[in-house]
Scaffold this motif. Structure first.
Motif, mmCIF file in Angstrom:
data_model
loop_
_atom_site.group_PDB
_atom_site.id
_atom_site.type_symbol
_atom_site.label_atom_id
_atom_site.label_comp_id
_atom_site.label_asym_id
_atom_site.label_seq_id
_atom_site.Cartn_x
_atom_site.Cartn_y
_atom_site.Cartn_z
ATOM 1 N N ASN A 32 0.826 -1.207 0.000
ATOM 2 C CA ASN A 32 0.000 0.000 0.000
ATOM 3 C C ASN A 32 0.858 1.253 0.000
ATOM 4 O OD1 ASN A 32 -2.616 -1.308 0.211
ATOM 5 N ND2 ASN A 32 -1.987 -1.848 2.305
ATOM 6 N N LEU A 33 0.364 2.308 -0.594
ATOM 7 C CA LEU A 33 1.078 3.581 -0.611
ATOM 8 C C LEU A 33 0.663 4.433 0.594
ATOM 9 C CD1 LEU A 33 0.675 4.255 -4.425
ATOM 10 C CD2 LEU A 33 2.884 4.106 -3.242
ATOM 11 N N TYR A 34 1.637 5.062 1.226
ATOM 12 C CA TYR A 34 1.396 5.987 2.340
ATOM 13 C C TYR A 34 2.168 7.269 2.058
ATOM 14 C CZ TYR A 34 -0.122 1.920 5.105
ATOM 15 O OH TYR A 34 -0.784 0.810 5.581
ATOM 16 N N GLY A 35 1.575 8.408 2.366
ATOM 17 C CA GLY A 35 2.290 9.659 2.116
ATOM 18 C C GLY A 35 1.912 10.753 3.101
ATOM 19 N N THR A 36 2.838 11.683 3.319
ATOM 20 C CA THR A 36 2.598 12.830 4.201
ATOM 21 C C THR A 36 2.409 14.088 3.350
ATOM 22 O OG1 THR A 36 4.059 11.818 5.836
ATOM 23 C CG2 THR A 36 3.532 14.155 6.140
ATOM 24 N N PRO A 37 1.182 14.627 3.312
ATOM 25 C CA PRO A 37 0.925 15.820 2.494
ATOM 26 C C PRO A 37 1.793 16.991 2.950
ATOM 27 C CG PRO A 37 -1.131 14.812 3.226
ATOM 28 C CD PRO A 37 -0.024 14.142 3.983
ATOM 29 N N LYS A 38 2.333 17.702 1.995
ATOM 30 C CA LYS A 38 3.323 18.737 2.293
ATOM 31 C C LYS A 38 2.697 20.038 2.800
ATOM 32 C CE LYS A 38 6.990 18.997 -0.451
ATOM 33 N NZ LYS A 38 7.611 19.176 -1.759
ATOM 34 N N GLY A 57 -0.134 21.259 4.164
ATOM 35 C CA GLY A 57 -0.746 21.416 5.477
ATOM 36 C C GLY A 57 0.280 21.520 6.595
ATOM 37 N N VAL A 58 1.231 20.608 6.610
ATOM 38 C CA VAL A 58 2.222 20.558 7.692
ATOM 39 C C VAL A 58 3.038 21.851 7.738
ATOM 40 C CG1 VAL A 58 4.325 19.413 8.486
ATOM 41 C CG2 VAL A 58 2.394 18.044 7.704
ATOM 42 N N GLN A 59 3.552 22.279 6.587
ATOM 43 C CA GLN A 59 4.411 23.452 6.556
ATOM 44 C C GLN A 59 3.664 24.698 7.038
ATOM 45 O OE1 GLN A 59 7.708 22.980 6.053
ATOM 46 N NE2 GLN A 59 7.641 25.000 7.009
ATOM 47 N N GLN A 60 2.393 24.814 6.647
ATOM 48 C CA GLN A 60 1.598 25.974 7.050
ATOM 49 C C GLN A 60 1.449 26.020 8.567
ATOM 50 O OE1 GLN A 60 0.593 28.451 4.858
ATOM 51 N NE2 GLN A 60 0.375 29.401 6.864
ATOM 52 N N MET A 61 1.147 24.862 9.161
ATOM 53 C CA MET A 61 0.949 24.811 10.617
ATOM 54 C C MET A 61 2.236 25.175 11.354
ATOM 55 S SD MET A 61 -1.739 21.683 11.385
ATOM 56 C CE MET A 61 -1.088 20.362 10.367
ATOM 57 N N LEU A 62 3.354 24.648 10.895
ATOM 58 C CA LEU A 62 4.640 24.957 11.547
ATOM 59 C C LEU A 62 4.941 26.454 11.446
ATOM 60 C CD1 LEU A 62 6.860 21.962 10.358
ATOM 61 C CD2 LEU A 62 5.831 22.282 12.616
ATOM 62 N N ASP A 63 4.718 27.022 10.266
ATOM 63 C CA ASP A 63 4.966 28.452 10.082
ATOM 64 C C ASP A 63 4.072 29.301 10.985
ATOM 65 O OD1 ASP A 63 6.910 27.900 8.250
ATOM 66 O OD2 ASP A 63 5.670 28.284 6.487
ATOM 67 N N ASP A 64 2.866 28.801 11.255
ATOM 68 C CA ASP A 64 1.937 29.508 12.146
ATOM 69 C C ASP A 64 2.296 29.319 13.621
ATOM 70 O OD1 ASP A 64 0.595 30.270 9.906
ATOM 71 O OD2 ASP A 64 -1.120 28.916 10.173
#
Lengths: 210, 210
Positions: free
Chosen positions: B79-85, B87-94
């Motif tokens: 199965n394929l698993y992935g971490t969307p880019k 969303g994460v970056q926006q939250m960290l920047d906030d």
């Protein structure tokens, strides 16, 4: 059974930041062992030889220097301070966590010798608060007060050499933060190789096929 | 006022070690934000799209890969698993702390991209316990069970790539340790430059001579 090496916790920062009070609280609450420094300065009221410091004459101190008996030593405000070597190393080898309260000059030298120590810089909440604390201590002449303020400003730049910085806004919150740092350090991968081995051992002994 | 960057907390480890339960507890107790992964695997009973995972078809997933929309992605057990880019970056920047529950392959790729993340490896208390947990989950065929056990043994070697290892003997104690790690990480000198500046600002505004 594995022998686990103790952690050297270095509590440092400008004088008046509250290192002493924080160490006292940590020692009350946890199974930590205090590294007692040697000094040539005059004892303050209530300070006890062998408990707060080993109070030595300048000659005694310099003899120990020649015998290579200090991890570090330094002259601060005209007095010699040093961290005895033998005691600290023995406690760490026995798996005991050792706490060392030390000024910034001293901490930087310890770092050269004990690279896996945990170096914590205690910051005053503000410089105004630092001034009040030094005045309250009542052991300073106006001249030494000024010397300390000026050096405190320079000294804060050394925080970048430390692993952690803890603002001493209240003793309770500073102590809690240091407690968390200790728990975290014990979870650091490079400190816990034994536990990981234990976990893998478990696999070897398991019957995977039953 | 200073903008403070959030911390990316990566909770990883062999499957069955208890990552999911630990993350759920952490999210309940703290103001943390979950990074939701995308996967092509079939939802387990009770799993909700957009909450546990974004469940995508293989085609949808590969489209996102082409759009460079993943920090990392990998194929695990078909199965394929992935971490969307984005969303994460926006939250960290906030300034938000983001928690990412991810398998070992994925975590190592995230590490290449987010070097200041906090990488925590969850260890089962023993391999016997790990086996029981996977069996209890009830979602494995005997074949996939064996595959997981074998890979778990290999996977534990990757712990050396992580910052911390936490043994999941009980969820409470594991969560407490991770809470301490978070407190400690926020005291790390390289993460708290602003506070130190504040402290020095205090000095500049003080009247040292009054």
């Amino acid at each position: 059974m594995f022998t686990k090496k103790g952690i050297l916790i270095v509590i440092s920062g400008p004088s008046g930041a509250g290192k002493g009070t924080i160490c006292k609280e940590l020692l009350k609450k946890h199974n930590l062992h205090l590294s007692i420094s040697a000094t040539t300065r005059t004892p303050r009221e209530g300070e006890v030889h062998g408990e707060n410091y080993f109070f030595l004459s300048r000659e005694e101190f310099l003899n120990k220097v020649e015998e290579n008996d200090f991890i570090e030593y330094a002259e601060v405000y005209g007095n010699l301070y040093g961290t005895p070597k033998s005691g600290v190393q023995q406690m760490l080898d026995d798996g005991k966590d050792v706490i060392l309260e030390i000024d910034i000059q001293g901490a930087l030298k310890v770092k050269d010798n004990v690279s896996d120590g945990v170096f914590i810089f205690i910051l005053p909440p503000s410089m105004e608060e630092l001034k009040q604390r030094i005045i309250k201590r009542g052991s300073e002449t106006p001249e030494s007060l000024m010397t300390r303020f000026k050096s405190a400003y320079q000294e804060i730049n050394y925080v970048s050499k430390y692993n952690y910085a803890v603002v001493n806004d209240t003793v309770e919150s500073a102590v809690e933060k240091i407690e968390s740092i200790l728990v975290a350090e014990k979870c650091r991968v490079d400190r816990m190789k034994e536990k990981i081995l234990d976990s893998k051992e478990g696999l070897i002994h398991d019957q995977l096929y039953d």
